[in-house]
Write a protein that holds these residues in place. Structure first.
Motif, PDB file in Angstrom:
ATOM      1  N   ARG A 119      57.822 -24.906  73.009  1.00  0.00           N
ATOM      2  CA  ARG A 119      57.510 -25.638  74.232  1.00  0.00           C
ATOM      3  C   ARG A 119      56.140 -25.221  74.759  1.00  0.00           C
ATOM      4  N   ALA A 120      55.427 -26.172  75.328  1.00  0.00           N
ATOM      5  CA  ALA A 120      54.082 -25.884  75.846  1.00  0.00           C
ATOM      6  C   ALA A 120      54.123 -24.846  76.958  1.00  0.00           C
ATOM      7  N   GLU A 121      55.155 -24.916  77.808  1.00  0.00           N
ATOM      8  CA  GLU A 121      55.229 -23.943  78.913  1.00  0.00           C
ATOM      9  C   GLU A 121      55.441 -22.522  78.405  1.00  0.00           C
ATOM     10  N   ALA A 122      56.180 -22.383  77.294  1.00  0.00           N
ATOM     11  CA  ALA A 122      56.370 -21.053  76.711  1.00  0.00           C
ATOM     12  C   ALA A 122      55.061 -20.523  76.149  1.00  0.00           C
ATOM     13  N   TRP A 123      54.311 -21.376  75.461  1.00  0.00           N
ATOM     14  CA  TRP A 123      53.019 -20.951  74.925  1.00  0.00           C
ATOM     15  C   TRP A 123      52.032 -20.620  76.037  1.00  0.00           C
ATOM     16  N   GLN A 124      52.083 -21.348  77.142  1.00  0.00           N
ATOM     17  CA  GLN A 124      51.193 -21.049  78.263  1.00  0.00           C
ATOM     18  C   GLN A 124      51.491 -19.673  78.845  1.00  0.00           C
ATOM     19  N   GLN A 125      52.756 -19.310  78.909  1.00  0.00           N
ATOM     20  CA  GLN A 125      53.115 -17.971  79.382  1.00  0.00           C
ATOM     21  C   GLN A 125      52.546 -16.899  78.458  1.00  0.00           C
ATOM     22  N   LEU A 126      52.627 -17.146  77.158  1.00  0.00           N
ATOM     23  CA  LEU A 126      52.123 -16.166  76.198  1.00  0.00           C
ATOM     24  C   LEU A 126      50.600 -16.126  76.197  1.00  0.00           C
ATOM     25  N   GLN A 127      49.959 -17.256  76.433  1.00  0.00           N
ATOM     26  CA  GLN A 127      48.507 -17.259  76.558  1.00  0.00           C
ATOM     27  C   GLN A 127      48.040 -16.311  77.645  1.00  0.00           C
ATOM     28  N   ALA A 128      48.783 -16.289  78.730  1.00  0.00           N
ATOM     29  CA  ALA A 128      48.390 -15.476  79.886  1.00  0.00           C
ATOM     30  C   ALA A 128      48.452 -13.984  79.611  1.00  0.00           C
ATOM     31  N   LEU A 129      49.031 -13.583  78.472  1.00  0.00           N
ATOM     32  CA  LEU A 129      49.112 -12.159  78.155  1.00  0.00           C
ATOM     33  C   LEU A 129      47.741 -11.556  77.878  1.00  0.00           C
ATOM     34  N   ASP A 130      46.714 -12.402  77.634  1.00  0.00           N
ATOM     35  CA  ASP A 130      45.392 -11.829  77.386  1.00  0.00           C
ATOM     36  C   ASP A 130      44.809 -11.200  78.644  1.00  0.00           C
ATOM     37  N   ALA A 131      45.390 -11.534  79.803  1.00  0.00           N
ATOM     38  CA  ALA A 131      44.932 -10.906  81.046  1.00  0.00           C
ATOM     39  C   ALA A 131      45.579  -9.548  81.257  1.00  0.00           C
ATOM     40  N   GLY A 132      46.677  -9.299  80.536  1.00  0.00           N
ATOM     41  CA  GLY A 132      47.377  -8.028  80.718  1.00  0.00           C
ATOM     42  C   GLY A 132      47.075  -7.047  79.624  1.00  0.00           C
ATOM     43  N   VAL A 133      45.792  -6.789  79.373  1.00  0.00           N
ATOM     44  CA  VAL A 133      45.401  -5.901  78.282  1.00  0.00           C
ATOM     45  C   VAL A 133      45.262  -4.457  78.739  1.00  0.00           C
ATOM     46  N   ARG A 134      45.728  -4.158  79.918  1.00  0.00           N
ATOM     47  CA  ARG A 134      45.604  -2.786  80.414  1.00  0.00           C
ATOM     48  C   ARG A 134      46.887  -1.994  80.233  1.00  0.00           C
ATOM     49  N   GLN A 135      47.810  -2.494  79.398  1.00  0.00           N
ATOM     50  CA  GLN A 135      49.038  -1.765  79.161  1.00  0.00           C
ATOM     51  C   GLN A 135      48.706  -0.391  78.588  1.00  0.00           C
ATOM     52  N   PRO A 136      49.520   0.614  78.925  1.00  0.00           N
ATOM     53  CA  PRO A 136      49.184   1.982  78.518  1.00  0.00           C
ATOM     54  C   PRO A 136      49.253   2.202  77.016  1.00  0.00           C
ATOM     55  N   GLY A 137      50.143   1.508  76.305  1.00  0.00           N
ATOM     56  CA  GLY A 137      50.319   1.753  74.883  1.00  0.00           C
ATOM     57  C   GLY A 137      49.465   0.845  74.026  1.00  0.00           C
ATOM     58  N   VAL A 138      49.005   1.374  72.885  1.00  0.00           N
ATOM     59  CA  VAL A 138      48.205   0.579  71.961  1.00  0.00           C
ATOM     60  C   VAL A 138      49.033  -0.572  71.418  1.00  0.00           C
ATOM     61  N   GLY A 139      50.304  -0.299  71.081  1.00  0.00           N
ATOM     62  CA  GLY A 139      51.179  -1.335  70.563  1.00  0.00           C
ATOM     63  C   GLY A 139      51.360  -2.482  71.533  1.00  0.00           C
ATOM     64  N   GLU A 140      51.514  -2.149  72.821  1.00  0.00           N
ATOM     65  CA  GLU A 140      51.681  -3.191  73.841  1.00  0.00           C
ATOM     66  C   GLU A 140      50.422  -4.050  73.960  1.00  0.00           C
TER      67      GLU A 140
END
Length: 541
Positions: free
Chosen positions: A314-335
């Protein structure tokens, strides 16, 4: 940002397949043995016995035929997924578990030879995995997306593999058949009692009682199977070198979902009930068992991200995952890697090329800071090539695969072929056709490879070879009838003077072989039915 797993409006593939499994089992179990006879109204049904003697009632060959019938329907289902990279990763976890199962004697010679021992992917965001008759195991993408390490995923696969090695599928079919007969007998007794009595209360009590006994029998049998699969699966997991902490954390997640009453996203909890006794046995086993240090989960983080994108189109699911590029400050390298990979892949699906390129470059920058993780760099190179293919830039895609020049794995080989098909370099097309022809000779069951080979021969102006590859694609999917139709169309095409008569002879030979296989298949399914003699006659030119 985490994905919310919502129940699907239609039945999941695994739920549909359970119904098909029982229906297929019933059809084969009720099929009379050739040469036997009993009056139709009094025909006796010899139900399989339980335990080690299960094969007396439901043999290995019969169980495999049931599984093959189900897989024919699965492989043409839209939820069946052959993603070479994700499937390769799952198979890498499956292979050592299989090796230990054979080493420990869990796989006996008869099942080793006749069962498929095949693991496959299901495009479904629900957390689930299931075993089918004949050695087939399905894994939902939702399960991969939920696990946080290879050891967690391997623990579920070990459990499902144990269901197969211990013949639990056959036992369950036998149990369901037996309990159905018990319930039917109880209802007949109730009807007879109602006919003799003026009060229907006694008859109703018999009816309810018979159903309760049948249900309790099924429940008890299921718990026994789960305990045995836990025990055997634990041995496979440790023997294959996976960390037992993966099983522990998996049980903790399932236990938490169980106490939250399962929102509908965990079908696994309904088919594998998390009873307090089962959880307690598992925790005790983990506390006293050997300790194995978990391996790096960076590759798993990327495959987890890939599963999240593929499991929900679904497009809405992909849009949610697209937004993960803004959350690149997670503490773990894997995350961070997982977030950037998911964003790049989802952006590619949304055809947002600049955003996909940026997220992929950022993921590469994170990977460059890590040493000793070649699988991570390989996954990113493959994604970059996929992005170039989606953008119709085959030459750039081939450049992205240069670091993998010596890689002869299925994901790399098939992606190279797709890039060649996207271009117009005849030399690359010929080289790809030669590579794939060798590939399918070694693995005749690779439907995706046969399909690509068909496209290559069509581009190279070899129509009869293309038709044959189309037919082999249908064979690999289990559709012999479809393969026969395509071969017959190819033979009709070969009547022209320009046709390659050598290839035409190959088509005729293959058609005769498939007609014989189809005839035998019909004979197995209908042992008392007379198969027409002309059923295996090929089309003449």
């Amino acid at each position: 940002m985490s994905l919310m797993i919502l129940p699907r409006r239609r039945l999941s593939l695994s739920m549909r397949l359970r119904k098909r499994a029982l229906a297929s089992a019933a059809a084969l179990l009720l099929c009379p043995v050739a040469g036997s006879y009993a009056p139709p109204a009094l025909a006796q049904i010899n139900l399989p016995s339980l335990g080690d003697s299960v094969s007396e009632g439901l043999g290995v060959g019969t169980e495999r035929r049931i599984g093959d019938q189900i897989m024919r329907e699965i492989r043409v289902d839209p939820d069946y997924l052959d993603d070479p990279l994700l499937l390769e990763y799952v198979q890498q976890l499956w292979a050592p578990l299989m090796a230990v199962a054979r080493q420990n004697g869990n796989v006996v010679p008869e099942t080793n030879e006749r069962f498929a021992w095949e693991i496959f992917l299901v495009r479904d965001r629900n957390v689930n995995a299931f075993a089918l008759p004949g050695g087939f195991v399905g894994v939902h993408l939702g399960l991969i997306a939920m696990t946080t390490s290879r050891d967690e995923l391997a623990s579920v696969m070990a459990h499902e593999l144990s269901h197969v090695t211990q013949r639990h599928v056959a036992r369950r079919i036998a149990s369901d058949s037996r309990q159905s007969m018990m319930a039917l007998a109880g209802m007949l007794v109730g009807l007879l009692a109602a006919a003799r009595s003026s009060s229907p209360d006694a008859a109703n009590a018999v009816l309810v009682g018979s159903q309760a006994v049948a249900a309790q029998g099924q429940l008890n049998f299921s718990r026994d199977m789960e305990r045995e699969a836990d025990r055997v699966g634990y041995g496979l997991l440790t023997g294959a070198g996976f960390a037992t902490s993966g099983m522990a954390s998996m049980f903790e997640k399932l236990d938490q979902a169980y106490h939250l009453n399962d929102s509908g996203g965990y079908p696994y909890l309904r088919t594998h009930p998390m009873t307090s006794e089962r959880i307690g046995d598992a925790r005790e086993r983990l506390a006293t068992g050997p300790s194995v240090a978990p391996q790096s989960s960076l590759e798993h983080a990327l495959m987890q991200a890939r599963a999240k994108v593929l499991m929900d189109a679904r497009a809405e699911a992909w849009q949610q995952l697209q937004a993960l590029d803004a959350g690149v400050r997670q503490p773990g390298v894997g995350e961070r890697l997982s977030a950037l990979y998911a964003s790049a892949f989802a952006s590619m699906k949304m055809r947002n090329w600049p955003r996909a390129e940026t997220a992929l470059n950022n993921a590469q920058a994170v990977a460059d800071l890590i040493s000793g993780e070649p699988r991570v760099h390989r996954a990113l190179s493959l994604l970059r090539a996929e992005l170039a293919l989606a953008r119709s830039q085959p030459q750039q895609g081939q450049q992205s695969l240069l670091p993998l020049a010596k890689d002869r794995s299925r994901p790399v080989v098939l992606l190279r072929v797709q890039l060649a098909l996207a271009g117009d370099d005849r030399a690359q097309l010929l080289q790809s056709a030669d590579t794939l022809q060798t590939w399918v000779t070694l693995d005749r069951h690779d439907a995706l490879a046969w399909g690509l080979l068909s496209q290559l021969w069509e581009r190279l102006d070899h129509p009869l070879r293309s038709v044959r590859a189309q037919a082999e694609t249908r064979v690999a999917l289990g559709d012999i009838v479809g393969a026969i139709d395509r071969l017959r169309s190819g033979i009709r095409l070969s009547r022209s003077r320009e046709a390659d008569q050598v290839e035409a002879a190959v088509l005729e030979s293959r058609l005769r072989a498939l007609l014989a296989a189809r005839r035998q298949e019909l004979q197995d399914l209908n042992p008392r039915r007379e198969i027409p003699a002309g059923a295996d006659e090929p089309v003449t030119r």
